[in-house]
Scaffold this motif. Structure first.
Motif, PDB file in Angstrom:
ATOM      1  N   HIS A 232     -54.250 -20.881   5.165  1.00  0.00           N
ATOM      2  CA  HIS A 232     -53.844 -22.259   4.910  1.00  0.00           C
ATOM      3  C   HIS A 232     -53.575 -22.460   3.418  1.00  0.00           C
ATOM      4  CE1 HIS A 232     -56.200 -22.404   8.662  1.00  0.00           C
ATOM      5  NE2 HIS A 232     -55.317 -23.313   9.026  1.00  0.00           N
ATOM      6  N   ALA A 233     -52.804 -23.477   3.114  1.00  0.00           N
ATOM      7  CA  ALA A 233     -52.431 -23.733   1.722  1.00  0.00           C
ATOM      8  C   ALA A 233     -53.644 -24.122   0.875  1.00  0.00           C
ATOM      9  CB  ALA A 233     -51.367 -24.824   1.656  1.00  0.00           C
ATOM     10  N   ARG A 234     -54.594 -24.841   1.483  1.00  0.00           N
ATOM     11  CA  ARG A 234     -55.792 -25.259   0.745  1.00  0.00           C
ATOM     12  C   ARG A 234     -56.716 -24.056   0.574  1.00  0.00           C
ATOM     13  NH1 ARG A 234     -59.962 -30.174   2.447  1.00  0.00           N
ATOM     14  NH2 ARG A 234     -61.298 -30.045   0.592  1.00  0.00           N
ATOM     15  N   THR A 235     -56.900 -23.625  -0.667  1.00  0.00           N
ATOM     16  CA  THR A 235     -57.601 -22.377  -0.953  1.00  0.00           C
ATOM     17  C   THR A 235     -58.669 -22.595  -2.010  1.00  0.00           C
ATOM     18  OG1 THR A 235     -55.587 -21.145  -0.435  1.00  0.00           O
ATOM     19  CG2 THR A 235     -57.273 -19.981  -1.662  1.00  0.00           C
TER      20      THR A 235
ATOM     21  N   ASP B  99     -59.183 -16.467   4.052  1.00  0.00           N
ATOM     22  CA  ASP B  99     -58.375 -17.664   3.809  1.00  0.00           C
ATOM     23  C   ASP B  99     -58.735 -18.338   2.492  1.00  0.00           C
ATOM     24  OD1 ASP B  99     -56.608 -19.733   4.168  1.00  0.00           O
ATOM     25  OD2 ASP B  99     -57.717 -20.701   5.793  1.00  0.00           O
ATOM     26  N   GLN B 100     -59.962 -18.131   2.019  1.00  0.00           N
ATOM     27  CA  GLN B 100     -60.382 -18.770   0.774  1.00  0.00           C
ATOM     28  C   GLN B 100     -59.772 -18.105  -0.458  1.00  0.00           C
ATOM     29  OE1 GLN B 100     -64.606 -19.870   0.651  1.00  0.00           O
ATOM     30  NE2 GLN B 100     -64.687 -19.523   2.856  1.00  0.00           N
TER      31      GLN B 100
ATOM     32  N   PRO C   6     -57.662 -19.334  -5.303  1.00  0.00           N
ATOM     33  CA  PRO C   6     -56.353 -18.716  -5.092  1.00  0.00           C
ATOM     34  C   PRO C   6     -55.901 -17.765  -6.188  1.00  0.00           C
ATOM     35  CG  PRO C   6     -56.095 -20.971  -5.850  1.00  0.00           C
ATOM     36  CD  PRO C   6     -57.568 -20.757  -5.674  1.00  0.00           C
TER      37      PRO C   6
ATOM     38  N   SER D 139     -53.386 -18.300   0.036  1.00  0.00           N
ATOM     39  CA  SER D 139     -52.811 -19.635   0.244  1.00  0.00           C
ATOM     40  C   SER D 139     -51.699 -19.630   1.287  1.00  0.00           C
ATOM     41  CB  SER D 139     -52.260 -20.181  -1.083  1.00  0.00           C
ATOM     42  OG  SER D 139     -51.312 -19.290  -1.639  1.00  0.00           O
ATOM     43  N   SER D 140     -51.312 -18.472   1.778  1.00  0.00           N
ATOM     44  CA  SER D 140     -50.276 -18.395   2.803  1.00  0.00           C
ATOM     45  C   SER D 140     -50.263 -16.988   3.387  1.00  0.00           C
ATOM     46  CB  SER D 140     -48.891 -18.727   2.223  1.00  0.00           C
ATOM     47  OG  SER D 140     -48.516 -17.761   1.249  1.00  0.00           O
TER      48      SER D 140
END
Length: 440
Positions: free
Chosen positions: A269-272, A244-245, A275, A248-249
């Protein structure tokens, strides 16, 4: 969960009174097999050469029942259950080897970084023929693990056989209290980072986030190598957190089992944390389970280039369940699938760029070229950021795969670099022209 009712039970005449055997069959129990089990149990108690108590026989029966399902399901007594919990938290006493059964032989999946096994040169795929003189061919996986665990400071002798070797070799290791940090990082060169995850423990996601922050303290990264070689896996949620890091999707992984509760989907999740950093992921035959989840997600989403050799191929999910007597049950409950729907069970993940282990050697008469930087008293570049000590030994001399990963990252940056004449001034002018063209 019993077996399906037999044909006889399904065709039972509802007008008659069912016998006890028929009732048991309707509940899914194979009556004749249960009777046979009781007969074998009784004959062992009565005629075995040594007396065996009922508790031991029942425990052995449960172990055998689980060991025949797959290599990863097992009955854990209280000590083994505690050992598993400790290794998940990252602290235990032993030699630092993740093992499994391959072709009914005890085999090294991966040595854990900076442990007695890793320092002694134990490699993925090494078969453990004997432990302290005890042949492993008749040992269960848990019995072998129990033999290798022990008090810190005590020695253990392993008899190892590697593919291509005719005779096994003895390796003596000293057990240690292993407090393993699963994440390490460093800069390979200015702007190019290296992130190593040795296994997935409960805090691996948090440690990865901290390592990425540390790598960017001196400036943004131009590229990152994520090293998952010899990573035997671990906690599923930590693998999802790591993937997830970098995403972003989109889907990270999903699981499918017999029960609805075992069907799960994990999305990014969007918070990356990172990215956009160009990413190369190193894998090999010791990359298993949770490591393959991360590699598969990043490959399927086109987020990274995978380099190395084919991974181990463990595509199943185990749940560890505490039992009422203090023991535990590790049971395979689902298969996991990469975002594109691939099950890698017994197949593994093929890298995008295949690079085998090797060693870079510079020939004695290789035509060394004298450069300005080799002259005594040469002027510095003038840019304080460039005033760093040069690396005398190429990375590839110690780790050929890592050196190739760094070269690939540099090539990716060259491909994406703006062409000559497209500097900052040109960019501003182009932006102004676009604004003028859009005016009414």
């Amino acid at each position: 969960m019993g077996l399906a009712p037999t044909a006889e039970a399904q065709s039972h005449n509802a007008g008659s009174t069912p016998s006890q055997a028929e009732q048991d069959a309707a509940n899914g129990l194979p009556v004749e097999d249960v009777q046979t089990f009781a007969e074998v149990f009784e004959r062992i108690k009565r005629t075995y050469v040594e007396q065996v108590d009922d508790k031991t026989l029942l425990r052995n029966a449960m172990r055998g029942m689980l060991s025949q399902l797959d290599p990863h399901s097992e009955y854990l007594d209280a000590d083994a259950f505690q050992n598993l919990r400790e290794s998940t938290e990252g602290e235990f006493s032993g030699v630092g080897i993740e093992v499994g059964l391959r072709d009914d032989q005890l085999t090294v999946i991966a040595p854990i970084d900076d442990t007695p096994a890793a320092r002694a040169g134990v490699q993925p795929g090494d078969r453990i023929v004997a432990i302290d003189g005890t042949p492993t061919n008749d040992l269960s996986l848990q019995e072998a693990v129990d033999l290798m665990r022990g008090e810190a400071g005590t020695d253990i002798e392993l008899l190892l056989l590697r593919d291509g070797e005719q005779e096994p070799r003895k390796v003596t290791l000293t057990r240690e209290s292993i407090q393993s940090e699963s994440v390490s990082s460093r800069l390979l060169e200015p702007g190019y980072g290296y992130l190593r995850i040795s296994q997935f423990q409960s805090r691996t996601g948090e440690q990865t986030r901290d390592a990425l922050d540390s790598l960017t303290t001196s400036g943004p990264l131009q590229g990152l190598v994520l090293d998952l070689r010899n990573n035997p896996g671990g906690v599923l949620s930590s693998a999802v957190d790591v993937a997830d890091q970098f995403l972003s999707s989109g889907l990270v992984v999903y699981t499918k089992g017999r029960l609805t509760d075992d069907d799960m989907r994990f999305t990014a999740h969007a918070r990356t944390t990172a990215p956009d950093v160009p990413l190369v992921v190193l894998i090999n035959g010791g990359s298993a389970s949770a490591a393959e989840i991360v590699a598969g997600a990043l490959q399927d989403q086109g987020r990274a280039v995978l380099m190395g050799t084919r991974s181990f191929g463990k595509g199943s999910v185990q749940q560890v369940m505490p039992l009422g007597n203090g023991d535990g049950l590790k049971l395979t409950t689902a298969r996991y699938y990469t975002p594109s729907g691939r099950s890698i069970q017994a197949e593994g993940i093929a890298p995008d760029v295949r690079v085998v282990r090797g060693r870079l050697e510079v020939e004695d008469n290789s035509g060394f070229q004298l450069r300005e930087s080799n002259l005594r008293g040469h002027l510095l570049n003038g840019d304080p950021d460039q005033a760093t000590d040069s690396i005398d030994t190429p990375i590839a001399a110690d780790d050929y795969q890592l050196g190739e990963a760094l070269n690939l990252l540099k090539a990716l940056n060259v491909v994406q670099r703006p062409r000559a004449g497209q500097g900052a001034d040109t960019g501003k002018r182009t932006q102004t022209e676009k604004s003028t063209d859009s005016a009414p």
